[in-house]
Design an enzyme around this catalytic site. Structure first.
Site, PDB file in Angstrom:
ATOM      1  N   ASP A 132     -39.897  -5.388  14.449  1.00  0.00           N
ATOM      2  CA  ASP A 132     -40.300  -5.662  15.826  1.00  0.00           C
ATOM      3  C   ASP A 132     -40.843  -4.346  16.393  1.00  0.00           C
ATOM      4  O   ASP A 132     -40.715  -3.287  15.766  1.00  0.00           O
ATOM      5  CB  ASP A 132     -39.088  -6.187  16.630  1.00  0.00           C
ATOM      6  CG  ASP A 132     -39.532  -6.963  17.849  1.00  0.00           C
ATOM      7  OD1 ASP A 132     -38.764  -7.803  18.331  1.00  0.00           O
ATOM      8  OD2 ASP A 132     -40.672  -6.739  18.306  1.00  0.00           O
TER       9      ASP A 132
HETATM   10  C1  GLC Z   1     -41.792  -7.584  21.399  1.00  0.00           C
HETATM   11  C2  GLC Z   1     -40.954  -8.767  20.994  1.00  0.00           C
HETATM   12  C3  GLC Z   1     -41.506  -9.568  19.839  1.00  0.00           C
HETATM   13  C4  GLC Z   1     -43.024  -9.526  19.840  1.00  0.00           C
HETATM   14  C5  GLC Z   1     -43.433  -8.070  19.618  1.00  0.00           C
HETATM   15  C6  GLC Z   1     -44.965  -7.927  19.600  1.00  0.00           C
HETATM   16  O1  GLC Z   1     -41.033  -6.494  21.742  1.00  0.00           O
HETATM   17  O2  GLC Z   1     -39.577  -8.530  20.742  1.00  0.00           O
HETATM   18  O3  GLC Z   1     -41.005 -10.908  19.976  1.00  0.00           O
HETATM   19  O4  GLC Z   1     -43.532 -10.351  18.802  1.00  0.00           O
HETATM   20  O5  GLC Z   1     -42.915  -7.204  20.626  1.00  0.00           O
HETATM   21  O6  GLC Z   1     -45.500  -8.233  20.836  1.00  0.00           O
END
Ligand code: GLC
Length: 733
Positions: A290
């Site tokens: 993430d």
């Molecule tokens: C965020 C989220 C995740 C998302 C990622 C990219 O922090 O936790 O769900 O896909 O960043 O945007």
């Protein structure tokens, strides 16, 4: 799933040619900005710098050159393998052309974006769509999202989010399928099928990225990013099955969650990312952290330095780094010091190349502009309206609904004309001007109504203008008031945990004044999580859960409250009495002192121990009668059937839910577990026999070893309209 002799041979040949720098480049996903790939303001850049989330160099680049992408040189050198946040075909093709035609090996980029519940055609938020209990629709909306996103050069979505959650204080419940593992598992598999189809190389399909792996929805206190601590038995029973279902459906990628599980951050959790996911489930796609997830292991305290975090993550099996450049900065040194082997780096590169090849990116790297865009086309809007209709849950109705087209109504509340509030959380490509508000729909249908917001537009205070409301109530000829209350979509989603689930500001007072004026009150809830609304439910003559319904919100609300569509939604999450009762969910343990009216029971003394509305709840404008329940065994399966009759005078769709309770186990068992659901569409007077088969394996549980146990037991069987009532029988099986 994706491993074939041909592909593995192609990967071997490519790996042979790649330099270390090019290999590590494949492991890096860059954003147009360092925060998950979205353009950010100078202020945000400054905050990131102060928080240590970006270095001075990145800050300077952001501030000085945001208009063009300096990463073009990185692409030429092959030191970036993917982008997040690119969402137009020209930009995607521009960057891709550099990768394919100007870099040494021409390895194509893969473009990712959060397409969570639609791209330009925005569907209801997942918590709402889950209320349809309709796998075909789960799949259909994902298929449409993939078709529209692929037109914009996106090959990969960071969806579906399949985090089971039992605590509505957690803002991200809006992004997922609710509190039940079985529903979440069917949702997960359907979404993967919808996004990916049978062949990833087909032009209008995109890779799924199932998230957040795992148990993010169990963050302590419903507080986002907080720690998670549970037995492996519970992890395997409640939180992992949706991921297993998604992998079985062929998911191409997964995203480890920010949280730790029992002290081990998911991003560096080898048991989770390798032993369970790959060795046990046979997953052969790739994992992306993430946003900054690898860096956050330093904040977790399990990694002292960026090098420790990079070493732990690559060894655990986290293949790609979203946004923090720890692999880029640290892997060469780690390799030199022998802390990481070339095989470990090659393994990650191999997993990523395998999916890029499965997508056909080497053969057709560029997005072709279709003759006619499918974005927002009539077919897509029709599907969005249909799903929105079916996501609506009629919570209470004393007969005031459906309204008559010729009756005058007064509409009040902040949400009445707010198109942007209809779209929901995690909407990147959706646009306010595409959305229909309730007042838009009433105007289109020539309904005789007055609209007075009465609540100011401050989404964190929602102050009531009493005078405006008093004037409106005094002057209107309407005897029925439609009041829209809830929470702003901008206060739902990531980093939006709340300690209070009650309506904010003067919204409750607004409802109270309407009742005091002797009006019939139809309350529409606009929200991204279960709210604590016992008194509001009590004072409303009808209450309708409208969630965040997407671009067709206004049309769907009109369809239901005016009886054009007979509401069929069933709650995907329990509505608790108040924040202090959380977590509250239907499949709870019985305890040694089950909640009861008596004094010595497991309950809070200052509020009722039953939910305001339970999981699976939802009314209709007609009525369904359940009869003739039979439960028998056939070839070592349970065969359960019952007759469902529409005893009202309006056709409708019923979601027949099948629950079990295992009486004998060496481990405490939930009072009910959803094990099947089926939809039946019935004309007035019509009866349909619904039959469900359950295998012994579907009735098992994990003991504390943990080992999966399918021993015989007496079972309670329920065939029901929701998680509280229904027909009951028992059988030894
Ligand atoms: C965020 C989220 C995740 C998302 C990622 C990219 O922090 O936790 O769900 O896909 O960043 O945007």
């Amino acid at each position: 799933m994706f491993k074939t002799e041909t592909i593995e041979k192609r990967i071997d040949e490519l790996l042979e040619k790649m330099t270390l720098e090019e290999k590590i480049g494949q492991l890096y996903q860059s954003g147009i900005s360092p925060v998950g790939g979205f353009e950010i303001s100078i202020q945000e850049a400054e905050q990131l710098l102060e928080a240590g989330r970006i270095g001075r160099k990145e800050y300077e680049r952001l501030v000085n050159a945001a208009s063009f992408d300096e990463r073009e040189d990185m692409i030429r050198k092959g030191t970036v393998g993917s982008f997040i946040g690119v969402q137009n075909p020209e930009h995607a093709n521009h960057l891709q052309r550099i990768a394919v035609e100007e870099s040494r090996l021409g390895i194509p980029l893969i473009f990712g974006l959060d397409v969570v519940h639609g791209h330009r055609t925005v569907f209801p938020s997942p918590i709402a769509e889950a209320c349809t209990f309709n796998d075909e629709l789960f799949e259909k909306s994902a298929e449409i999202a993939a078709r529209e996103a692929s037109e914009d050069g996106i090959n990969w979505t960071f969806a579906p989010m399949v985090d089971v959650s039992r605590d509505p204080r957690w803002g991200r419940v809006v992004e997922g399928p609710g509190e039940d593992t079985y529903l979440a598992s069917r949702f997960a598999a359907a979404k993967v099928r919808g996004f990916q189809g049978d062949d990833l190389s087909v032009e209008d399909r995109i890779c799924a990225c199932v998230k957040h792996f795992a148990a993010y929805g169990a963050c302590e206190g419903g507080r986002d990013y907080n720690t998670v601590d549970m037995s492996e038995a519970k992890l395997r029973e409640v939180y992992l099955p949706p991921f297993a279902a998604a992998v079985k459906a062929g998911a191409a990628t997964l995203m480890p969650a920010f949280n730790d599980i029992n002290g081990s951050p998911c991003t560096t959790n080898k048991w989770l990312l390798n032993d369970y996911l790959r060795d046990e489930l046979g997953f052969d796609g790739f994992l992306i952290s993430d946003a900054h997830g690898i860096q956050e292991c330093v904040f977790h305290g399990t990694a002292e330095t960026p090098a420790d975090a990079a070493e732990q993550a690559i060894k655990a099996g986290c293949d790609m780094d979203m946004g923090c450049e720890y692999y880029t900065d640290c892997l060469p040194q780690l390799l030199e010091e022998g802390r990481v082997s070339m095989d470990e780096i090659d393994r990650a590169v191999r997993n990523i190349l395998r999916i890029k090849m499965a997508c056909g990116l080497f053969e057709h790297p560029y997005v072709q502009k279709p003759e006619k865009s499918s974005k927002l086309c009539a077919e897509h809007r029709d599907v969005a309206r249909d799903i929105a209709d079916r996501s609506i849950v009629l919570l209470k109705n004393d007969g005031v609904l459906p309204l008559k087209a010729d009756q005058k109504v007064l509409v009040v509340g902040y949400f009445g004309d707010k198109r942007n509030e209809m779209l929901g959380a995690w909407v990147i490509s959706g646009r306010e001007e595409d959305a229909i508000s309730l007042t838009d729909a009433l105007k289109e249908e020539n309904i005789d109504f007055d609209f007075v917001p009465c609540i100011d537009s401050s989404i964190t205070s929602m102050t009531l203008d009493k005078e405006q409301l008093e004037d409106a109530l005094r002057n209107t000829k309407a005897d029925t008031v439609i009041a829209l209350v809830g929470e702003s979509s901008f206060t739902t989603g990531e980093a939006q945990s709340k300690s209070k689930l009650e309506l904010i500001g003067g919204q409750t007072e607004m409802l109270r004044m309407i009742k005091a004026a002797g009006k019939k009150l139809v309350t529409l809830l606009i929200n991204g999580r279960p709210l604590a609304i016992p008194q509001e439910a009590e004072m409303s003559d009808a209450m309708v859960e409208c969630w965040q319904l997407g671009i067709e919100a206004g049309h769907a609300m009109y369809d239901v409250i005016y009886g054009k569509y007979n509401p069929s939604g069933r709650l995907s999450m329990t509505f608790p009495q108040n924040s202090g009762s959380c977590p509250m969910y239907y499949n709870h343990m019985n305890t040694g002192r089950p909640a009861s009216d008596g004094p010595w029971a497991s309950k809070y003394r200052d509020c009722p121990y039953t939910p305001v509305f339970p999981f699976g709840w939802g009314l209709s404008y007609t009525e369904y009668d359940y009869s003739n329940l039979t439960v028998k065994t056939e070839c070592d399966k349970l065969v359960i059937s019952a007759d469902i009759t529409n005893i009202g005078n309006m056709e409708g769709e019923e979601t027949v839910q099948v629950y079990i309770h295992r009486r004998r186990a060496s481990h405490t068992r939930p009072v009910r577990e959803l094990k099947a659901y089926k939809k039946v569409y019935l004309q007035p007077g019509e009866t349909e026999k619904v039959t469900v088969e359950l295998s012994r394996n579907e009735l098992g549980y994990y003991n504390n070893e943990p080992r999966y146990i399918t021993e015989e037991s007496m079972f309670d069987i329920f065939v029901a309209h929701d998680s509280t009532g229904g027909l009951h029988s028992e059988i030894y099986f």
